[in-house]
Design a protein around this motif. Sequence first.
Motif, PDB file in Angstrom:
ATOM      1  N   ALA A   1     -34.220  88.340  16.663  1.00 42.74           N
ATOM      2  CA  ALA A   1     -35.421  88.784  16.500  1.00 42.74           C
ATOM      3  C   ALA A   1     -35.376  88.728  14.778  1.00 42.74           C
ATOM      4  O   ALA A   1     -37.040  89.273  14.216  1.00 42.74           O
ATOM      5  N   LEU A   2     -35.059  87.220  14.293  1.00 41.78           N
ATOM      6  CA  LEU A   2     -35.276  87.093  13.080  1.00 41.78           C
ATOM      7  C   LEU A   2     -35.905  86.063  12.439  1.00 41.78           C
ATOM      8  O   LEU A   2     -37.024  86.084  13.078  1.00 41.78           O
ATOM      9  N   ASP A   3     -36.988  86.489  10.954  1.00 38.37           N
ATOM     10  CA  ASP A   3     -38.024  85.745  10.888  1.00 38.37           C
ATOM     11  C   ASP A   3     -38.091  84.784  10.898  1.00 38.37           C
ATOM     12  O   ASP A   3     -37.258  83.911  11.119  1.00 38.37           O
ATOM     13  N   SER A   4     -39.092  83.481  11.775  1.00 39.65           N
ATOM     14  CA  SER A   4     -38.866  82.419  11.913  1.00 39.65           C
ATOM     15  C   SER A   4     -38.950  81.298  10.873  1.00 39.65           C
ATOM     16  O   SER A   4     -38.849  80.391  11.022  1.00 39.65           O
ATOM     17  N   SER A   5     -38.833  81.703   9.347  1.00 41.40           N
ATOM     18  CA  SER A   5     -38.774  80.831   8.963  1.00 41.40           C
ATOM     19  C   SER A   5     -37.451  80.746   8.048  1.00 41.40           C
ATOM     20  O   SER A   5     -37.281  79.658   7.554  1.00 41.40           O
ATOM     21  N   ASN A   6     -36.535  81.781   9.200  1.00 43.80           N
ATOM     22  CA  ASN A   6     -34.921  81.177   9.272  1.00 43.80           C
ATOM     23  C   ASN A   6     -34.551  80.299   9.964  1.00 43.80           C
ATOM     24  O   ASN A   6     -33.570  80.079  10.122  1.00 43.80           O
ATOM     25  N   HIS A   7     -35.706  79.625  10.861  1.00 48.41           N
ATOM     26  CA  HIS A   7     -35.474  79.216  11.917  1.00 48.41           C
ATOM     27  C   HIS A   7     -34.661  77.797  11.403  1.00 48.41           C
ATOM     28  O   HIS A   7     -33.856  77.457  12.444  1.00 48.41           O
ATOM     29  N   SER A   8     -34.874  76.841  11.403  1.00 44.59           N
ATOM     30  CA  SER A   8     -34.396  75.910  10.444  1.00 44.59           C
ATOM     31  C   SER A   8     -32.689  75.705   9.911  1.00 44.59           C
ATOM     32  O   SER A   8     -32.221  75.570  10.110  1.00 44.59           O
ATOM     33  N   LEU A   9     -33.042  76.750   8.965  1.00 48.39           N
ATOM     34  CA  LEU A   9     -31.273  77.573   8.733  1.00 48.39           C
ATOM     35  C   LEU A   9     -30.431  77.886   9.637  1.00 48.39           C
ATOM     36  O   LEU A   9     -29.217  77.137  10.326  1.00 48.39           O
ATOM     37  N   LEU A  10     -31.340  78.195  11.014  1.00 45.62           N
ATOM     38  CA  LEU A  10     -30.462  79.142  12.061  1.00 45.62           C
ATOM     39  C   LEU A  10     -30.147  76.767  12.609  1.00 45.62           C
ATOM     40  O   LEU A  10     -28.890  77.659  12.991  1.00 45.62           O
ATOM     41  N   ILE A  11     -30.945  76.675  12.685  1.00 46.60           N
ATOM     42  CA  ILE A  11     -30.271  75.802  13.396  1.00 46.60           C
ATOM     43  C   ILE A  11     -29.093  74.781  12.955  1.00 46.60           C
ATOM     44  O   ILE A  11     -27.943  74.321  13.005  1.00 46.60           O
ATOM     45  N   LEU A  12     -29.494  74.903  11.843  1.00 41.76           N
ATOM     46  CA  LEU A  12     -27.911  74.276  10.795  1.00 41.76           C
ATOM     47  C   LEU A  12     -27.075  74.820  11.205  1.00 41.76           C
ATOM     48  O   LEU A  12     -25.837  74.317  10.920  1.00 41.76           O
ATOM     49  N   VAL A  13     -26.942  76.635  10.967  1.00 43.28           N
ATOM     50  CA  VAL A  13     -25.767  77.681  11.707  1.00 43.28           C
ATOM     51  C   VAL A  13     -25.310  76.897  12.813  1.00 43.28           C
ATOM     52  O   VAL A  13     -23.961  76.176  13.040  1.00 43.28           O
ATOM     53  N   PHE A  14     -26.495  76.363  14.007  1.00 38.44           N
ATOM     54  CA  PHE A  14     -25.642  75.854  15.293  1.00 38.44           C
ATOM     55  C   PHE A  14     -24.633  75.258  15.290  1.00 38.44           C
ATOM     56  O   PHE A  14     -23.562  74.844  15.137  1.00 38.44           O
ATOM     57  N   VAL A  15     -26.085  73.973  14.125  1.00 38.52           N
ATOM     58  CA  VAL A  15     -25.307  72.254  13.767  1.00 38.52           C
ATOM     59  C   VAL A  15     -23.457  72.739  13.655  1.00 38.52           C
ATOM     60  O   VAL A  15     -22.283  72.188  14.052  1.00 38.52           O
ATOM     61  N   LEU A  16     -22.960  73.155  12.549  1.00 37.24           N
ATOM     62  CA  LEU A  16     -22.108  73.113  11.376  1.00 37.24           C
ATOM     63  C   LEU A  16     -21.172  74.275  12.862  1.00 37.24           C
ATOM     64  O   LEU A  16     -19.995  74.148  12.924  1.00 37.24           O
ATOM     65  N   LEU A  17     -21.353  75.517  13.553  1.00 37.74           N
ATOM     66  CA  LEU A  17     -20.650  75.976  14.295  1.00 37.74           C
ATOM     67  C   LEU A  17     -19.984  75.264  15.717  1.00 37.74           C
ATOM     68  O   LEU A  17     -18.710  74.991  15.411  1.00 37.74           O
ATOM     69  N   VAL A  18     -21.378  74.190  15.747  1.00 35.58           N
ATOM     70  CA  VAL A  18     -20.760  73.371  17.245  1.00 35.58           C
ATOM     71  C   VAL A  18     -20.071  72.711  16.346  1.00 35.58           C
ATOM     72  O   VAL A  18     -18.695  71.910  17.951  1.00 35.58           O
ATOM     73  N   ILE A  19     -19.783  71.855  15.613  1.00 36.53           N
ATOM     74  CA  ILE A  19     -19.119  70.854  15.198  1.00 36.53           C
ATOM     75  C   ILE A  19     -18.078  71.304  14.850  1.00 36.53           C
ATOM     76  O   ILE A  19     -16.685  71.081  15.283  1.00 36.53           O
ATOM     77  N   GLY A  20     -17.942  71.646  14.206  1.00 38.92           N
ATOM     78  CA  GLY A  20     -16.444  72.912  14.171  1.00 38.92           C
ATOM     79  C   GLY A  20     -16.025  73.454  14.807  1.00 38.92           C
ATOM     80  O   GLY A  20     -14.622  73.176  15.611  1.00 38.92           O
TER      81      GLY A  20
END
Lengths: 498, 598
Positions: free
Chosen positions: A200-219
């Motif tokens: 539901a988040l605004d699409s402006s956050n999407h690139s940040l969310l991708i970063l979050v995903f990458v961080l979480l998956v690496i962790g």
Amino acid sequence: MTFDNWIPLLIVIIPLFVAVIIFALAEDKTKTRSTLNIGASLISLVLVGLMLWGVSSGQNYETRLSFLPGLDLVLRADSLSMLFVTLSSALWMLTTVYAIGYLEGSPYRSRFFGFFSLCVAATLGVALAGNLITFLLFYELLTLATYPLIVHRGTTKARRAGRTYLMYTLIGGAILLLGTILLYSITGTLEFVAGGFLSALDSSNHSLLILVFVLLVIGLGVKAAIVPLHGWLPKSMVAPAPVSALLHAVAVVKAGAFGIVRVIYDVFGIEFSVSLGLMLPLAIIASITIIYASTRALFQDGLKARLAYSTVSQVSYIILGVAIAGPIAAVGGVVHLVHQGVTKITLFFCAGNFAETLGIHNISEMDGVGRRMPWTMAAFTIGSLGMIGIPPLAGFISKWYLGIGALEAGQAWVLWVLAGSSLLNAAYFLPILYVAWFKKPKGDWPAEQKLGKYETSLLLLVPPLITALFVILLGLFASLSFSALTWSEFIISKEFLL
Amino acid sequence: MNFDFNTLFLLAVPSFPLLLALTLMLKPLSKTVILLAPWMALPSLLVAMLMPIDICIEVPWLLLGSFVGLNETARVFLFFTSILWLMGGIYALGYFKTKDKKSTFFIWFLLAMGGNLGLIIAQDMVLFYTFFTLMSLASYGLVVHSKSIEALRAGRIYIILVIIGEIMLFAAFSMMIASAGSIEFTVIRATFSNIEVNHSMIALLLLGFGIKAGIVGVHVWLPLAHPVAPTPASAILSGAMIATGLLGLMQVLPLGEVELPFWGTFMMLIGMISTFYGVFVGLSQNNAKTVLAYSSISSMGIMITAIGLGLVSPELWAVMLMAILVYVLQHGFAKSALFLAVGIFAKPILSQVTRFVFILVLIISVLSLIGAPFTSSFVAKKMFDAQLSLSTSPWAEWVQVLLPLSSLAASLLLARFLYLIWSKNIKEYEKTKVEQDALVPKSMWISWLFLVVMAVLSPMIVWFLGIKTSPMVDLMSEKALISFSTTLGAVILLSCIAWYITKRYTIPERLKIPAGDLLIAVEKYILPSIIKSFAASVQTLQNTSQSLGSYINSAIDSGSGLASFYIGELDNKLKQWTVAIVLLLTIMFVFTLLAWRL
């Protein structure tokens, strides 16, 4: 609060209590310690059974404790966590029995069993965590509790392995924490929700969310041993056999894989993850891991080393299944959490039996071992065939769902990954079976000792036989209710909102 | 759950042998258990004879929800397969000298039996695949039973091809199920008409099942493995298990429903090539059992051609199916009987009368295999021939020309077999003339004779099983008889010439084709280079990953010297009781605090 709401907390607290009492026990109180261990795991099993029944009929179990302002410690039993909790508590029970037999007469047993229980508590906490912060807490506790187990023997090699382990996992943990904080700063909530809470988040956050995903998956990927973050796992096989067994089957590696499943399903949501374009790269990484680790396994002579690389490869089946992003493949991935666990723990138990009874550590020493230890070798055979994915064993069910699921999701290339992996699995497991069953022993065993009146002590023999039986039953009766497969289908029907 | 006796009976088919296999594993030297082993095929024989056909029952609790059933094809297969297992088992009771060997043999034997019988009654892919795998893997134990160098080599090649075949079938089955949405064979066959043909799927199927059926190219394991197995196992491998490849193809291909001209023609051609290839390579063999293995490749080729015709012209399938069933049944009995004869003739037979009777029986079984009048392989070939002339495929004419030639070729091959087995027996006889009687064990010659009788009686069995064949009168026409006598005459003539040539000249060593033919080339030239390059690439991979690993390690080490010092300290600290307890108590305290605040 009713009793129901206390069950998740109880399940985590019981092994924690056991840990504390065991730490306080004198070294020579073997009987008390064993009774305590087994008694506690039995109680846990009963509680888990109770919750399993409740969850399947739609009941909620949630313990919520305030932690930080706006952040609660939540332990919640949903269908996905129940899968992992059941696996952990059942294998905890068997591994305890095995460890009692394995460590009989060796020093520092109080320390060992104390940290062992602590490790189980952490795993159960990881399984039941209802939000990312609770998850993180137990995930870190798991790192710390496992370390003393890996260095248990105290040799230089063990310490070096332990250090590598800490390096990897602590850095991984830090990255995970970073990702979590970043996520919290975006959303203000970390609560797991079926179907995710980010779409539901605004699409402006999407690139940040991708970063979050990458961080979480690496962790998380450090613990799940995704190539190239897998370096610690083959090293840490210096640990005693019951530790390796638990490490590979449930505790550490699985916690990582489970975490990735959680993040994809209950944080991002599968559809949202696909729309961010994250799933194909993940599937490719998982496939590379599968093939690379299997190729490495082919060239290991150390039995445990070969099994360790096999774990690296097999755990990525779980990630692959989820990353294919179709419901059938997802069932295959999630069910592999259980199937791989039961199969791999069998193999490690057996490897431990060979080492403890005959002093065999390398495959080149295994000639004719089937005659000396037929029951252990039979269990090992079932485990190996299960890993290759021979029907009707558990591994086959996972592979079958992954294959069909990949085609259903329009990703036919995955079939070749599975085919290649099966071929490699056969190439590194079948020669072991061949030398063990069909060759004559080369002479005396490296360090034989007589344990009990059977081929080895019963405490060491019964656990692998039970898990091997489960490898058969989970495959042969996969469609019965309360089988791992049916339960996984139940989970996926919720996550895909079917 | 809908439960009836038919389910029970059908599930008894694989369960009996499998349960006895388990018992034998637990009590390996039990005499009763070993004596019971052959009879585990009896329940399935009864099912094949007494159960009504065209049933398909769901067994929801097994695997992913299974289907078992019996149709006309399954019934014929179940019938001859269980007789072969039964007779092979009885033969084996007398064949092995030591109890120890007998016991290990029967464990693998029963497992393979369970797989073979089970896959026939399976009517869905998962169950079929399970039993097919069980049979293939358990046969490994039969192949390597003697533990000789040849047996182990054959076993290695066998198991490699089994695994490759399994994986190909896995891929093909996944593709089928993904497009059909069901695992049931009937549903899968029906979906072919709705979807576009997936060529890679059919190629995988042909390869996967072709390995089992010995299609030329992937047949290399067969002439190595069939002969090295103990004789009763060779008989079953060549008579029953080889046919499961055909059964598999017939279960999954949309025969009689959809036209697949490309693949049909391909199968007709590859089948014909197999037929002649098997004969040509087989003729140069010096081992009687290897000759028979090549003869099996040749016979399977004819049946692959027949399936191909069914794919090219679906309207002919109904009759073709009957022809295939008749042929496969006949081939099973006759080929197994010939294999069993090898074991019998390896013993010196002392009484002149017995010798005469045995030779007569041997010749009868050979005749029934090559398609003499009044045998069912004759019927099958005539039916095939008649259908070929009805087909519109341009290739059908060629096959029609080749079919009688293939009979001639097959007869030559069996003449070679007769020669080998006879000369060996003479040698054996001369060697042991002075010694006392080495009688052929009763169980061996009884089971052999029984199979020969079955082979001879197979036209009646075909009638009993209700397979609709063309009326016998047509087949016994003058023309048919003439064609057969010409064939026979030609065989005798050619054999005499061949015999004369081999007596007169020795065949140069380089012209002899070793068993395994193509494989030898692969082993000698292609494989070493593949292995070399693979090893080199793995070495590079390992070197890179190692240098990468050490780079990462050194980076971590140098970057975190301080941290590692503290961790080293921590390492020591954690080993002390006090620290551990304090740590634990802290955690406990936090928890109680949280619980209390609640």
